[in-house]
Design a protein around this motif. Structure first.
Motif, PDB file in Angstrom:
ATOM      1  N   TYR A 173       0.848  -1.179   0.000  1.00  0.00           N
ATOM      2  CA  TYR A 173       0.000   0.000   0.000  1.00  0.00           C
ATOM      3  C   TYR A 173       0.891   1.238   0.000  1.00  0.00           C
ATOM      4  CZ  TYR A 173      -4.171  -2.760   1.267  1.00  0.00           C
ATOM      5  OH  TYR A 173      -5.211  -3.644   1.278  1.00  0.00           O
ATOM      6  N   GLY A 174       0.450   2.282  -0.676  1.00  0.00           N
ATOM      7  CA  GLY A 174       1.247   3.503  -0.749  1.00  0.00           C
ATOM      8  C   GLY A 174       0.411   4.726  -0.431  1.00  0.00           C
ATOM      9  N   PRO A 175       1.049   5.892  -0.384  1.00  0.00           N
ATOM     10  CA  PRO A 175       0.294   7.110  -0.068  1.00  0.00           C
ATOM     11  C   PRO A 175      -0.698   7.479  -1.182  1.00  0.00           C
ATOM     12  CG  PRO A 175       2.627   7.602  -0.467  1.00  0.00           C
ATOM     13  CD  PRO A 175       2.485   6.125  -0.550  1.00  0.00           C
ATOM     14  N   THR A 176      -1.852   7.999  -0.778  1.00  0.00           N
ATOM     15  CA  THR A 176      -2.871   8.428  -1.735  1.00  0.00           C
ATOM     16  C   THR A 176      -2.312   9.473  -2.700  1.00  0.00           C
ATOM     17  OG1 THR A 176      -4.546   8.015  -0.064  1.00  0.00           O
ATOM     18  CG2 THR A 176      -5.210   9.371  -1.921  1.00  0.00           C
ATOM     19  N   GLU A 177      -1.424  10.319  -2.207  1.00  0.00           N
ATOM     20  CA  GLU A 177      -0.870  11.409  -3.022  1.00  0.00           C
ATOM     21  C   GLU A 177      -0.040  10.898  -4.192  1.00  0.00           C
ATOM     22  OE1 GLU A 177      -0.761  11.064   0.246  1.00  0.00           O
ATOM     23  OE2 GLU A 177      -1.444  12.909   1.198  1.00  0.00           O
ATOM     24  N   ASP A 195     -10.101   4.886  -4.564  1.00  0.00           N
ATOM     25  CA  ASP A 195      -9.242   3.714  -4.829  1.00  0.00           C
ATOM     26  C   ASP A 195      -8.009   3.634  -3.909  1.00  0.00           C
ATOM     27  OD1 ASP A 195      -7.586   5.675  -5.893  1.00  0.00           O
ATOM     28  OD2 ASP A 195      -7.694   4.971  -7.958  1.00  0.00           O
ATOM     29  N   LEU A 196      -8.015   4.346  -2.805  1.00  0.00           N
ATOM     30  CA  LEU A 196      -6.892   4.422  -1.852  1.00  0.00           C
ATOM     31  C   LEU A 196      -5.657   5.066  -2.474  1.00  0.00           C
ATOM     32  CD1 LEU A 196      -6.864   1.022   0.118  1.00  0.00           C
ATOM     33  CD2 LEU A 196      -7.993   3.152   0.781  1.00  0.00           C
ATOM     34  N   HIS A 197      -5.174   4.478  -3.573  1.00  0.00           N
ATOM     35  CA  HIS A 197      -4.035   5.054  -4.289  1.00  0.00           C
ATOM     36  C   HIS A 197      -3.900   4.309  -5.612  1.00  0.00           C
ATOM     37  CE1 HIS A 197      -1.286   1.624  -3.538  1.00  0.00           C
ATOM     38  NE2 HIS A 197      -1.950   1.510  -2.405  1.00  0.00           N
ATOM     39  N   THR A 198      -3.092   4.898  -6.495  1.00  0.00           N
ATOM     40  CA  THR A 198      -2.806   4.295  -7.801  1.00  0.00           C
ATOM     41  C   THR A 198      -1.719   3.230  -7.621  1.00  0.00           C
ATOM     42  OG1 THR A 198      -3.491   6.311  -8.909  1.00  0.00           O
ATOM     43  CG2 THR A 198      -1.951   4.894 -10.127  1.00  0.00           C
ATOM     44  N   SER A 199      -1.728   2.207  -8.469  1.00  0.00           N
ATOM     45  CA  SER A 199      -0.781   1.091  -8.373  1.00  0.00           C
ATOM     46  C   SER A 199       0.652   1.535  -8.042  1.00  0.00           C
ATOM     47  CB  SER A 199      -0.781   0.310  -9.694  1.00  0.00           C
ATOM     48  OG  SER A 199       0.348  -0.551  -9.760  1.00  0.00           O
ATOM     49  N   SER A 200       1.162   1.097  -6.899  1.00  0.00           N
ATOM     50  CA  SER A 200       2.536   1.438  -6.485  1.00  0.00           C
ATOM     51  C   SER A 200       3.543   0.905  -7.508  1.00  0.00           C
ATOM     52  CB  SER A 200       2.873   0.791  -5.130  1.00  0.00           C
ATOM     53  OG  SER A 200       1.849   0.963  -4.205  1.00  0.00           O
ATOM     54  N   GLN A 242      -8.926   8.855  -1.529  1.00  0.00           N
ATOM     55  CA  GLN A 242      -8.883   7.817  -0.481  1.00  0.00           C
ATOM     56  C   GLN A 242     -10.110   6.919  -0.560  1.00  0.00           C
ATOM     57  OE1 GLN A 242      -8.418   9.332   3.496  1.00  0.00           O
ATOM     58  NE2 GLN A 242      -6.371  10.135   3.119  1.00  0.00           N
TER      59      GLN A 242
END
Lengths: 392, 392
Positions: free
Chosen positions: B67-71, B265-270, B262
């Protein structure tokens, strides 16, 4: 000149996700985090990626890099047929839809279903990310009562009888945040109640393959498929960073969810879907489930033992058969939000349970503990510290 | 029992995306597609992926799978600083946000800004995907008038004077669907008008690096940054299947867009963000821009020449300096939706222009042609067939 833009009214409903704020603090060196809900980095099959990547390119070539169908990459959907069958869900490849994490399904469900003021029935407490997905569409929530075995079917029946409920959102297996699992007999009761009221169930099942003891129990959706959207994900086993979720839903809902997704992100990453297809077809998912169970089971045992050893009188906690979390309840006068600040000063972080409640002023004496990230030794140390803090 | 679920009222605003429907037909063997808006598969740097993948794993290890930052993934945001500076946009890494394609930004903008009935000013015609993103939030549209040089600044001033406009959505460079580019002087006028009205501009810039002649023109957002959300993407150069978009916005809007994401999709593919970071830091983006220009320029020339050779009297078309599209207008009595059906029977597909208008019954005599997919020879053949069809 300062831009003076008026936000949409729904935007007032978007709160800071407190867990993400805690996780920022937690990334400081030396902090022991029992706060996240994330897989251990040890669990990622990094060594497979070289071959997965080669296999994707030789099999799918440019298709893996091109725009793809909103519904999902067909070879992945085909692989998921037997995965879903193992989970207890019968669906053809074309009935299985891919989303950008299960968060992507939750957002699209909110989008196509929720009018302002619509009532959603949820477990109390429930998954914070689902509330974040639904909140912008301005629903009202009713919390269904739970006991030590989880959701109480009779209370669901009462809620559905007395209210016009848009849908029921449940995580029946290794629930987030409590870790509790609904028994087979409760699931059967709940399915009957759902069918009786012709209600819609959204069943979220991210954790069921992380079972450390006991026997698999089929999802509620398998008992009332025409009334259910069943959601799962590859995030807890394969890798969350790839953002691959999937769902099975009645045809009409699937149709509208797909149209909604066109406007949200066109489609989920083709390349990551192709990697996931190769990962599953190579038999790696099953192997990794076993590996992750071996990795997490001792951590859970360490946490349960430490709770037994160090928690003061008046504390109780769940004893889950799997998943990532243990739920702790302290005496009524405890404020875990304040205690979490003190705990973080001593190098241990957890999530105050109140953030998982849809109604304010509930669960102030509760907390969620995650055991997947730290080692058994560190978990023991952290729970010892918490025990001392809570004993004061 | 049949589930009888009531959809949210916004769902009535979600229409079938006609282009996606056409693309389904177009995938039949033997069909020449001038319908899509997608990069040529020849353009994808597939040969780089083995090294990119190795480099991602050695540099970022498990972080690329977690998981990564939303930004967004910070190394990618750092790489985008100079890319954006080249495009004319000054921003620090922390001011650059990553989304799941630029579609992901458009959806989140609609979500945080649009109340039912809010007025959005758009070019007429405009990008269908933007309408798909905004429509579920139930806005009203005002189309700003255009001439052969694109949007007419005076008409924008009039629209902003007479209406309370939530935001203006523009694609000033190689516009989709017309291919037209606003001149430097018009951009300056538009920026002044935006500042005068303290309005909000959403500037979408996916195509500017695909320039076949003439000189780069800075985005309007560079002239009124405090009033602008500037959106771009790696989809038209690197690979659309990775779903990497990015934007720069005033702080308050960035804050709310991040909170919205958030829930979406929480964040884009790390992993894909890490691949993109390595791709840019390796110098491959600039090289590929040059390669793609070489690939597409002869195709565009072939299409312009064929239009000149085969279109009947009464037809006019745009002569873009870059991008992926040419816009054709036929005599007023032509119905291009009906003609597209006949054309597809003869093995050629285009997009009827009317789908790009926010108001009904406009542009029935127009069509959009894409030249990136077919070879110059095939383009010549296809336009010849269309010329014969339109001449009847």
């Amino acid at each position: 000149m300062n831009l003076n833009i008026e936000l949409a009214s729904r935007t007032n409903n978007m709160g800071e996700n407190i867990i993400r704020e805690i996780l920022k603090v937690v990334s400081r060196p030396g902090m022991i985090s029992l706060a996240g809900g994330i897989p251990s980095p040890e669990s990622f099959p990094i060594e497979l990626f070289e071959n997965l990547q080669k296999s994707v390119i030789s099999k799918y070539k440019s298709e893996a890099f091109q725009y793809g169908p909103t519904e999902g990459f067909l070879p992945l959907r085909e692989e998921l047929v037997s995965i879903l069958a193992n989970e207890g869900i019968e669906a053809t490849a074309k009935q299985i839809m891919i989303t950008s994490g299960s968060q992507g399904t939750l957002d699209a469900i909110g989008k196509i279903l929720i009018n302002k003021g619509d009532i959603i029935a949820v477990e109390s407490p429930t998954y914070l990310g689902a509330l974040s997905a639904f909140n912008p569409y301005e629903p009202a929530y009713i919390g269904i009562k739970s006991d030590e075995e989880g959701l109480i079917p009779k209370d669901l029946d009462k809620v559905l009888s007395e209210n016009s409920v848009k849908f029921i959102y449940l995580i029946p297996t290794f629930q987030n945040p409590t870790g509790k699992t609904l028994s087979k007999s409760r699931r059967e009761e709940i399915a009957k109640i759902i069918i009786k009221h012709n209600a819609l169930l959204i069943e979220d099942n991210p954790y069921s393959s992380l079972r450390y003891k006991g026997e698999n129990i089929k999802p509620i959706a398998s008992l009332c498929p025409e009334n259910s959207v069943y959601i799962s994900t590859l995030s807890k086993i394969f890798a969350p960073g790839l953002r691959i979720g999937y769902y099975v839903a009645p045809e009409k809902i699937r149709y509208w969810l797909t149209l909604a997704k066109q406007g949200i992100d066109l489609h989920t990453s083709s390349y990551n879907q192709a990697l996931a297809a190769e990962y599953i077809s190579g038999g790696y998912l099953q192997a990794q489930i076993e590996k992750n169970v071996e990795l997490y089971k001792p951590k859970q045992i360490a946490m349960l033992n430490a709770l037994q050893a160090y928690m003061p009188k008046g504390f109780t906690w769940s004893k889950p058969d799997g998943g990532m979390f243990i739920w702790v309840e302290g005496p009524k006068n405890y404020n875990m939000k304040e205690l979490n600040i003190l705990a973080m000063e001593q190098g241990v972080a957890f999530v105050p349970g109140e953030v998982f409640f849809s109604q304010k002023d509930e669960g102030k004496n509760t907390l969620r503990l995650n055991f997947t990230m730290a080692s058994p030794e560190v978990i023991d140390l952290a729970i010892k510290k918490l025990g001392e803090l809570f004993d004061k």
